[in-house]
Scaffold this active site. Sequence first.
Site, PDB file in Angstrom:
ATOM      1  CB  CYS A 169       5.244   3.960  -1.580  1.00  0.00           C
ATOM      2  SG  CYS A 169       3.531   3.865  -2.181  1.00  0.00           S
ATOM      3  CG  HIS A 196      -6.396   9.812  -2.423  1.00  0.00           C
ATOM      4  ND1 HIS A 196      -6.777   9.063  -1.330  1.00  0.00           N
ATOM      5  CD2 HIS A 196      -7.390   9.650  -3.341  1.00  0.00           C
ATOM      6  CE1 HIS A 196      -7.935   8.484  -1.589  1.00  0.00           C
ATOM      7  NE2 HIS A 196      -8.320   8.815  -2.794  1.00  0.00           N
ATOM      8  CB  CYS A 209      -0.950  -0.995  -4.065  1.00  0.00           C
ATOM      9  SG  CYS A 209       0.552  -1.358  -3.110  1.00  0.00           S
ATOM     10  CD  GLU A 220      -5.859  -0.121   1.326  1.00  0.00           C
ATOM     11  OE1 GLU A 220      -5.565  -1.091   2.063  1.00  0.00           O
ATOM     12  OE2 GLU A 220      -5.167   0.904   1.239  1.00  0.00           O
ATOM     13  CB  SER A 267      -3.310  11.682   1.059  1.00  0.00           C
ATOM     14  OG  SER A 267      -2.276  10.778   1.397  1.00  0.00           O
ATOM     15  CG  ASN A 302       0.076   8.186   2.915  1.00  0.00           C
ATOM     16  OD1 ASN A 302       1.085   8.870   2.864  1.00  0.00           O
ATOM     17  ND2 ASN A 302      -0.673   7.978   1.840  1.00  0.00           N
ATOM     18  CB  SER A 323      -0.142   9.656  -3.111  1.00  0.00           C
ATOM     19  OG  SER A 323      -0.740  10.397  -2.064  1.00  0.00           O
TER      20      SER A 323
END
EC number: 1.17.7.4
Length: 313
Positions: A12, A41, A96, A126, A222, A224, A266
């Site tokens: 992204c 990650h 980010c 995060e 990770s 996501n 990532s």
Amino acid sequence: MQVILAQPRGFCAGVVRAVEIVDRALIKFGAPVFVRHEIVHNKHVVNNLRDKGARFVETLEAVPAGAVTVFSAHGVPQSVEEEASERGLQPIDATCPLVQKIHKQGRQYAASGRAVILIGHAGHPEVIGTMGQIPGPVILVENEADVARMSLAPDTPAAYVTQTTLSMDDTRNIIAALQRRFSDLVGPDTNDICYATQNRQSAVRQLAPQVDVLLVIGATNSSNSIRLREIGTACGVPSYLIADGSELDPAWVREAKVVGITAGASAPESMVEDVLAALRRLGPVQVSTMDGKEESAQFRLPAELAEVQPVSI
């Protein structure tokens, strides 16, 4: 074997920016450049930057005084920023911009006197960073049960923010539970949800009915990427999370006529190619890409690195 690639997939804009920041810092300042926590990650991304001279550390105590230090895309608490200043480090913030936006929203909610609630996963970098960027107590909720256990009175002025690697689908039920519990609740607009997280999850839901097996390329730490595998499984498709082609078990795809592939935000495209190469070693492969959203977002680099030309990302 037919292989369908999800669209969108992989890097992204926030990850591209973070990796490019480390790359450009190495060019401008020379090795070593220190990075607090993994920049993103993904072990392949981290190892590539390590080979160029990046040094990854978990605490600033491991960084020599005065050294160039990059904060990862996940963000850091204010206490880390203060420690860097006290030790005379040269910090470069690769957080980010969408995470930074959450920090700003949380601070605004706190300043207006609202109880701030963070929807996210305990222990995620995060979440740690966000909780350390918002003054005063921040209440972390991971699910609807956590909402039910909250001790705040129903008429408490409250506000919520979310971990960016959670999509609207991930948070919908928790937000609904908060709305039922509090008479005065505000939160960010749905347009503020990380576009990359939502787009990749929607793509998997669209891809799943077309395939016999789903391979998700990403790291086991990770958030996501893990969620993409969970969505594939929930759609009734055998789904596996792998870092690269070396982790592909031929038994997973032996009977499959159609294999779907996606990648977490990532995971670089080179790892998609690596998995395709592993599949080709098992037999002929026909590759196509599903129709999906084309992402064009780009995030501005820090001013001190804007003129540096990277070798690669």
